[in-house]
Design a protein around this motif. Structure first.
Motif, mmCIF file in Angstrom:
data_model
loop_
_atom_site.group_PDB
_atom_site.id
_atom_site.type_symbol
_atom_site.label_atom_id
_atom_site.label_comp_id
_atom_site.label_asym_id
_atom_site.label_seq_id
_atom_site.Cartn_x
_atom_site.Cartn_y
_atom_site.Cartn_z
ATOM 1 N N ALA A 84 1.609 -8.420 5.918
ATOM 2 C CA ALA A 84 1.034 -9.440 5.028
ATOM 3 C C ALA A 84 -0.138 -8.866 4.233
ATOM 4 O O ALA A 84 -0.232 -9.060 3.015
ATOM 5 N N LYS A 85 -1.010 -8.135 4.912
ATOM 6 C CA LYS A 85 -2.168 -7.544 4.235
ATOM 7 C C LYS A 85 -1.728 -6.539 3.178
ATOM 8 O O LYS A 85 -2.213 -6.561 2.042
ATOM 9 N N GLU A 86 -0.820 -5.647 3.528
ATOM 10 C CA GLU A 86 -0.379 -4.600 2.608
ATOM 11 C C GLU A 86 0.354 -5.165 1.394
ATOM 12 O O GLU A 86 0.279 -4.612 0.309
ATOM 13 N N ARG A 87 1.061 -6.273 1.601
ATOM 14 C CA ARG A 87 1.835 -6.873 0.514
ATOM 15 C C ARG A 87 1.075 -8.006 -0.181
ATOM 16 O O ARG A 87 1.612 -8.626 -1.095
ATOM 17 N N LYS A 88 -0.138 -8.256 0.299
ATOM 18 C CA LYS A 88 -0.959 -9.330 -0.277
ATOM 19 C C LYS A 88 -0.219 -10.671 -0.257
ATOM 20 O O LYS A 88 -0.194 -11.415 -1.239
ATOM 21 N N LEU A 89 0.388 -10.960 0.892
ATOM 22 C CA LEU A 89 1.098 -12.208 1.111
ATOM 23 C C LEU A 89 0.383 -13.009 2.188
ATOM 24 O O LEU A 89 -0.269 -12.428 3.066
#
Length: 128
Positions: A84-89
């Motif tokens: 989630a953090k890496e994909r900004k989701l």
């Protein structure tokens, strides 16, 4: 180095070589196996930003073939925050995808629930 934007599969005893499906043949008393498990525990914990004691067994033990796309629900959930953090989701969006791609036990009673990493990563790639 694995890409933190994706859910990771189980380790493979043969580096995911589809033409060489087989196990390591390391037994439970093998010092090499213990070292590999301990090294994987430290690497997965650092990669996912979790306590080493919380890393699920399937993240530590290699798949014989490395071809099975399934991981445990626990291992998938451990990776949610990183992905989630890496994909900004939103974490909730990624967690819901894990739930959506959780498959039941074989024949309804064999083994445990699992998450198909290939299908989950495909669904992640379609998120905007």
């Amino acid at each position: 180095m694995p890409d933190p934007k994706w859910f990771q599969p189980r380790p493979s005893a043969n580096n995911y070589a589809g033409d060489n499906s087989g196990a390591s043949n390391l037994g439970p008393n093998s010092e090499d196996l213990l070292k590999a498990v301990n090294d994987r525990r430290a690497a997965v914990a650092a990669f996912d930003g979790v306590d080493p004691a919380s890393v699920p067994a399937d993240a530590l033990t290699a798949s014989g073939s490395g071809l099975d796309p399934h991981i445990s629900v626990a291992y998938a959930k451990e990776q949610v925050n990183r992905v989630a953090k890496e994909r900004k989701l939103p974490v909730e969006t990624v967690a819901k995808l894990v739930d959506n791609y959780t498959e039941g036990r074989s024949l309804g009673f064999l083994g445990d629930e699992g998450v198909n990493v290939v299908l989950l990563n495909k669904a992640i790639s379609e998120q905007r």
